[in-house]
Enzyme design. Sequence first.
Site, short mmCIF file in Angstrom:
data_model
loop_
_atom_site.label_atom_id
_atom_site.label_comp_id
_atom_site.label_asym_id
_atom_site.label_seq_id
_atom_site.Cartn_x
_atom_site.Cartn_y
_atom_site.Cartn_z
N ARG A 5 0.83 -1.19 0.00
CA ARG A 5 0.00 0.00 0.00
C ARG A 5 0.87 1.25 0.00
NH1 ARG A 5 -2.75 3.08 3.84
NH2 ARG A 5 -1.68 1.99 5.52
N LYS A 20 3.21 -8.40 11.51
CA LYS A 20 2.52 -8.50 10.23
C LYS A 20 2.70 -9.88 9.62
CE LYS A 20 1.77 -5.90 5.98
NZ LYS A 20 2.02 -4.60 5.31
N ARG A 76 -0.56 3.48 13.93
CA ARG A 76 0.48 3.05 14.85
C ARG A 76 -0.08 3.03 16.27
NH1 ARG A 76 2.47 2.43 10.55
NH2 ARG A 76 4.45 3.21 9.74
#
Length: 266
Positions: free
Chosen positions: A61, A125, A259
């Site tokens: 992205r 992730k 975040r």
Amino acid sequence: MTASTIASMHAADIAARSQAGVAVEVVEETGSTNADLLARAASLDAPLLLVARNQTAGRGRAGRSWLSSSAGSLTFSLAWRFEGGVGRLAGLPLAIGVALAETLDKLGVQVGLKWPNDVLRDGDKLAGILIETQNAPGGGVWTVIGIGLNLLMPDETEALLGRSIASLPWLARMDRNELMAALLDGLAGALREFERAGFAAFSARWNRRHAWQGQTVVILDAGKTLHEGAAAGVDDTGRLLLDTREGRITVLAGDVSLRVKGALQG
């Protein structure tokens, strides 16, 4: 997962294990499966899954690169045509996240979701989602859904990124054709549900897997803080709900980053 097992991944084997009724192609190597399908979109007449055993120029992205390992990642894209314009695709990246999470749950893996397009495992992730669109000849929109799923991540890749990355070593030992077929079935089912009902059919399911529910976060754009507050899930259009000092606001998906407040990585 050995190199020979990766090489045994074949389109016919994936299609034979899948119930999705989607055409499948597997290539040895390409720069980007998303770019390949976008280039072919005008000539497509049905959904198509393109899997790369090795992807050399994957994209994330906001123009970021997606680093992957041929031995330790699944990299693939699915082209799907929607009627209407891009406006009806609101919340689609989050619905894809739900589809991945529910498929992995069936395979014995519990994951969380990070707005707007990441799948997390123990806070790191595990998978990323990139959706790109192109107008379809005769109307509608071709949507290309690119996914990178980490299975075994080499130490050198983590060193390049400067942060830890989630992996699924036990799924890396699973037959790669069977794993890819399970993911395809989950995605195709979710896309057909999205066609009927939009993101409203997925919002509660996404919120149940929201990795940062109730945590204080900041919304960043180009390194600048736009908002700060407690993450409160998403609404039925996929907008992030943020409880700030001034009250609840909604944040649209776009070129922003999320975040946990005080964290260096997201």
